[in-house]
Write an enzyme that holds these catalytic residues in place. Structure first.
Site, PDB file in Angstrom:
ATOM      1  N   SER A 195       0.631  -4.747  -1.089  1.00  0.00           N
ATOM      2  CA  SER A 195      -0.073  -3.982  -2.132  1.00  0.00           C
ATOM      3  C   SER A 195      -1.561  -3.916  -1.796  1.00  0.00           C
ATOM      4  O   SER A 195      -2.218  -2.921  -2.057  1.00  0.00           O
ATOM      5  CB  SER A 195       0.187  -4.585  -3.501  1.00  0.00           C
ATOM      6  OG  SER A 195       0.033  -5.975  -3.440  1.00  0.00           O
ATOM      7  N   GLU A 217       0.839 -17.099   4.022  1.00  0.00           N
ATOM      8  CA  GLU A 217      -0.542 -17.548   3.791  1.00  0.00           C
ATOM      9  C   GLU A 217      -0.581 -18.938   3.170  1.00  0.00           C
ATOM     10  O   GLU A 217      -1.456 -19.737   3.482  1.00  0.00           O
ATOM     11  CB  GLU A 217      -1.253 -16.541   2.869  1.00  0.00           C
ATOM     12  CG  GLU A 217      -1.503 -15.213   3.560  1.00  0.00           C
ATOM     13  CD  GLU A 217      -1.530 -14.031   2.620  1.00  0.00           C
ATOM     14  OE1 GLU A 217      -0.553 -13.847   1.857  1.00  0.00           O
ATOM     15  OE2 GLU A 217      -2.515 -13.278   2.625  1.00  0.00           O
ATOM     16  N   ARG A 235      -6.661 -20.952  -2.092  1.00  0.00           N
ATOM     17  CA  ARG A 235      -7.087 -19.723  -1.463  1.00  0.00           C
ATOM     18  C   ARG A 235      -8.370 -19.283  -2.151  1.00  0.00           C
ATOM     19  O   ARG A 235      -8.408 -19.137  -3.378  1.00  0.00           O
ATOM     20  CB  ARG A 235      -6.024 -18.667  -1.652  1.00  0.00           C
ATOM     21  CG  ARG A 235      -6.414 -17.367  -1.031  1.00  0.00           C
ATOM     22  CD  ARG A 235      -5.399 -16.330  -1.338  1.00  0.00           C
ATOM     23  NE  ARG A 235      -5.554 -15.228  -0.411  1.00  0.00           N
ATOM     24  CZ  ARG A 235      -4.630 -14.299  -0.222  1.00  0.00           C
ATOM     25  NH1 ARG A 235      -3.512 -14.364  -0.868  1.00  0.00           N
ATOM     26  NH2 ARG A 235      -4.843 -13.323   0.616  1.00  0.00           N
ATOM     27  N   LEU A 268       0.620  -4.936   5.685  1.00  0.00           N
ATOM     28  CA  LEU A 268       0.845  -3.810   4.776  1.00  0.00           C
ATOM     29  C   LEU A 268       1.561  -4.301   3.521  1.00  0.00           C
ATOM     30  O   LEU A 268       2.787  -4.436   3.497  1.00  0.00           O
ATOM     31  CB  LEU A 268       1.676  -2.721   5.483  1.00  0.00           C
ATOM     32  CG  LEU A 268       1.168  -2.272   6.863  1.00  0.00           C
ATOM     33  CD1 LEU A 268       2.085  -1.210   7.458  1.00  0.00           C
ATOM     34  CD2 LEU A 268      -0.264  -1.746   6.783  1.00  0.00           C
ATOM     35  N   GLU A 322       7.199  -5.939   6.249  1.00  0.00           N
ATOM     36  CA  GLU A 322       8.370  -6.791   6.466  1.00  0.00           C
ATOM     37  C   GLU A 322       9.659  -6.144   5.968  1.00  0.00           C
ATOM     38  O   GLU A 322      10.738  -6.427   6.476  1.00  0.00           O
ATOM     39  CB  GLU A 322       8.179  -8.145   5.743  1.00  0.00           C
ATOM     40  CG  GLU A 322       7.108  -9.006   6.364  1.00  0.00           C
ATOM     41  CD  GLU A 322       6.739 -10.214   5.506  1.00  0.00           C
ATOM     42  OE1 GLU A 322       7.592 -10.680   4.724  1.00  0.00           O
ATOM     43  OE2 GLU A 322       5.593 -10.675   5.613  1.00  0.00           O
ATOM     44  N   ASN A 377      -3.106 -20.271  -5.435  1.00  0.00           N
ATOM     45  CA  ASN A 377      -3.657 -18.945  -5.145  1.00  0.00           C
ATOM     46  C   ASN A 377      -3.847 -18.261  -6.506  1.00  0.00           C
ATOM     47  O   ASN A 377      -2.919 -17.721  -7.074  1.00  0.00           O
ATOM     48  CB  ASN A 377      -2.660 -18.178  -4.261  1.00  0.00           C
ATOM     49  CG  ASN A 377      -3.138 -16.790  -3.911  1.00  0.00           C
ATOM     50  OD1 ASN A 377      -4.202 -16.347  -4.365  1.00  0.00           O
ATOM     51  ND2 ASN A 377      -2.358 -16.090  -3.110  1.00  0.00           N
ATOM     52  N   ARG A 404      -5.944   1.044  -4.371  1.00  0.00           N
ATOM     53  CA  ARG A 404      -7.319   1.203  -3.843  1.00  0.00           C
ATOM     54  C   ARG A 404      -7.352   2.335  -2.815  1.00  0.00           C
ATOM     55  O   ARG A 404      -6.394   2.518  -2.065  1.00  0.00           O
ATOM     56  CB  ARG A 404      -7.778  -0.102  -3.183  1.00  0.00           C
ATOM     57  CG  ARG A 404      -7.969  -1.231  -4.184  1.00  0.00           C
ATOM     58  CD  ARG A 404      -8.221  -2.549  -3.490  1.00  0.00           C
ATOM     59  NE  ARG A 404      -7.077  -3.443  -3.591  1.00  0.00           N
ATOM     60  CZ  ARG A 404      -6.920  -4.570  -2.903  1.00  0.00           C
ATOM     61  NH1 ARG A 404      -7.835  -4.958  -2.045  1.00  0.00           N
ATOM     62  NH2 ARG A 404      -5.855  -5.312  -3.062  1.00  0.00           N
ATOM     63  N   HIS A 413      -7.763 -10.809   4.289  1.00  0.00           N
ATOM     64  CA  HIS A 413      -6.388 -11.155   4.719  1.00  0.00           C
ATOM     65  C   HIS A 413      -6.407 -12.102   5.919  1.00  0.00           C
ATOM     66  O   HIS A 413      -5.462 -12.147   6.714  1.00  0.00           O
ATOM     67  CB  HIS A 413      -5.568  -9.890   5.075  1.00  0.00           C
ATOM     68  CG  HIS A 413      -5.323  -8.994   3.907  1.00  0.00           C
ATOM     69  ND1 HIS A 413      -5.511  -7.629   3.943  1.00  0.00           N
ATOM     70  CD2 HIS A 413      -4.914  -9.266   2.644  1.00  0.00           C
ATOM     71  CE1 HIS A 413      -5.225  -7.103   2.778  1.00  0.00           C
ATOM     72  NE2 HIS A 413      -4.856  -8.076   1.960  1.00  0.00           N
TER      73      HIS A 413
HETATM   74  P1  AMP Z   1       2.917  -7.754  -0.964  1.00  0.00           P
HETATM   75  O1  AMP Z   1       1.612  -7.456  -1.630  1.00  0.00           O
HETATM   76  O2  AMP Z   1       2.772  -8.203   0.449  1.00  0.00           O
HETATM   77  O3  AMP Z   1       3.821  -8.649  -1.793  1.00  0.00           O
HETATM   78  O4  AMP Z   1       3.679  -6.349  -0.887  1.00  0.00           O
HETATM   79  C1  AMP Z   1       4.075  -5.699  -2.059  1.00  0.00           C
HETATM   80  C2  AMP Z   1       4.490  -4.292  -1.748  1.00  0.00           C
HETATM   81  O5  AMP Z   1       5.498  -4.274  -0.727  1.00  0.00           O
HETATM   82  C3  AMP Z   1       5.141  -3.617  -2.941  1.00  0.00           C
HETATM   83  O6  AMP Z   1       4.206  -3.019  -3.757  1.00  0.00           O
HETATM   84  C4  AMP Z   1       6.033  -2.610  -2.292  1.00  0.00           C
HETATM   85  O7  AMP Z   1       5.321  -1.387  -2.175  1.00  0.00           O
HETATM   86  C5  AMP Z   1       6.302  -3.110  -0.900  1.00  0.00           C
HETATM   87  N1  AMP Z   1       7.714  -3.440  -0.699  1.00  0.00           N
HETATM   88  C6  AMP Z   1       8.351  -4.595  -0.945  1.00  0.00           C
HETATM   89  N2  AMP Z   1       9.652  -4.509  -0.624  1.00  0.00           N
HETATM   90  C7  AMP Z   1       9.858  -3.260  -0.145  1.00  0.00           C
HETATM   91  C8  AMP Z   1      10.988  -2.535   0.363  1.00  0.00           C
HETATM   92  N3  AMP Z   1      12.181  -3.094   0.450  1.00  0.00           N
HETATM   93  N4  AMP Z   1      10.794  -1.262   0.751  1.00  0.00           N
HETATM   94  C9  AMP Z   1       9.588  -0.689   0.660  1.00  0.00           C
HETATM   95  N5  AMP Z   1       8.492  -1.315   0.215  1.00  0.00           N
HETATM   96  C10 AMP Z   1       8.610  -2.580  -0.193  1.00  0.00           C
END
Ligand code: AMP
Length: 414
Positions: free
Chosen positions: A225, A393, A107, A223, A345, A23, A255, A195
């Protein structure tokens, strides 16, 4: 100093067949190695990433038990760009992982209008995918670079492209168009949605995790980044919040999400901004970061006492709830809601705040189950069942890759 690393001990006499999943982004290269066998079983042997490419390159990877295998920093001169990162990572994998690589799954963000399922990569297919660079200028070139390198170095090694757009390609025609003159649709200005590998994985998990809703009307909220939401009817995508690019819909880390196109005209005509400056503003400076002026990371915003941080989180929750209404309308009602990706999550607080806003749709949260991050986090009497399902993914890509090289995908498509 980086910790001592030792190669994992795999038996020399029995090289394991494995699939590498790649990826590749602009500043990071994520990868996983999956052991596989004739039964189609896939077990993750290595998970890692090279990040800070071109700034502070660092290669980290863990084994199946999350044991660190490597944590090494490099000079910018040594790893100035993605090809160099691919080379370094490939060298490390070859030296330490005594596996028999049977295929590589990639990816690829954009499959354009043509690709609604994964495809075996050839020079011709890569040439076709080059044409979608203009549809995803920040992602597509990085996705294609390691493919080209491997095609020339290891032409005998099967490679498969898995697209973020593919899962949405069967959505209805009304969900695919912008209300622009037809010629734009014909040249590819469409509502692709992204996604897709995450949504496909969740759709695949639903019959096991949530059999009561898997054939029903479900909203999946990815949900992270990057953030979007998808309406699943009987496990198929019928609508999503992202469109032509990954800028629409929810506000994200950096964004803005949905924006009146008049704002773009204003920035160009009145403020004299160049397309490159607008692109930077929309991909790097907006969203939670732009609103708060503090951070794109929900954790940091939750820890901050600044009212602007609180406002950015309020805004995010509000937009998720607005788009839930839109997707429930597309589905004609709602049976289930699924949280996934980094925020979905991991943040019980954000889940609770969003669930509260969805009360009118029939959501009643089970507070204890939510805090304990159970898979089912709604109460028994909730009209809408709410789940937390971790996405994967990379596993989806490995599954597609294995299916294609073993001929199962062709048989399934017949
Ligand atoms: P991802 O792009 O799926 O890896 O998600 C990343 C985002 O998840 C980070 O920028 C955080 O804002 C959020 N995140 C990860 N762990 C936590 C947590 N324990 N509490 C709140 N937000 C989290």
């Amino acid at each position: 100093a980086p910790p001592e690393t030792s190669p994992p001990s795999l038996p020399d006499a029995l090289p394991i067949n494995a699939i590498l999943v790649v990826n590749a982004g602009s500043s990071s290269l994520k990868f996983q190695v999956f052991a596989t066998d004739a039964s189609g079983q896939l077990d993750c042997l290595v998970k890692g990433q090279m990040d800070g490419i071109g700034t502070r390159p660092r290669l980290r990877a863990t084994g199946p038990d999350k044991k660190p295998l490597i944590d090494q920093s490099y000079s910018v001169e040594k790893v100035p760009d993605l090809p160099a990162a691919t080379q370094e990572t490939g060298d490390w994998l070859r030296q330490t992982q005594k596996v028999n690589l049977v295929a590589v799954g990639h990816r690829v963000v954009h499959g354009g209008p043509e690709y609604s399922r994964p495809v075996r990569l050839t020079a011709d297919v890569v040439a076709q995918l080059e044409r979608y660079v203009s549809l995803a200028p920040l992602h597509q070139p990085n996705n294609l670079a390691p493919i080209r390198t491997l095609l020339s170095r290891r032409p005998e090694l099967p490679q498969v492209a898995c697209f973020d757009t593919a899962f949405h390609r069967d959505h209805p025609k009304v969900a695919d168009y912008y209300a622009l003159p037809e010629r734009f649709y014909k040249e590819g200005v469409r509502r692709y949605g992204f996604h897709g590998l995450s949504y496909e994985y969740i759709a695949q998990r639903l019959p096991d995790v949530a059999p009561n809703i898997s054939k029903g009307r479900v909203i999946v909220a990815h949900l992270g980044s990057g953030a979007s939401m998808c309406a699943l009817a009987n496990g198929r995508s019928i609508e999503s919040t992202l469109g032509f690019t990954a800028l629409d819909g929810l506000a994200m880390g950096t964004r803005p999400g949905q924006l009146d196109p008049g704002v773009v005209l204003y920035l160009i005509a009145e403020k004299g901004m160049t397309p490159a400056a607008v692109q930077d503003l929309f991909y790097k400076e907006s969203g939670l970061k732009g609103l708060s002026g503090i951070s794109n990371d929900v954790r940091e915003l939750q820890e901050s006492a600044d009212p602007k941080a609180a406002f950015a989180l309020d805004y995010f929750v509000y937009r998720v709830s607005l788009f839930a209404g839109m997707l429930a309308a597309a589905l004609g009602g709602l049976d289930g809601f699924v949280f996934t990706a980094g925020i979905g999550e991991n943040s019980a607080t954000m889940r609770a705040r969003i669930a509260e806003k969805l009360g009118w749709l029939g959501v009643t949260l089970d507070v204890d189950a939510n805090t304990a991050r159970k898979p089912l986090i709604s109460r028994n009497d909730s009209r809408v069942a709410v789940y937390v399902i971790p996405t994967n993914e990379e596993l989806m890509i490995a599954q597609h890759t294995l299916a294609l090289i073993s001929g199962r995908a062709e048989r399934a498509a017949e």
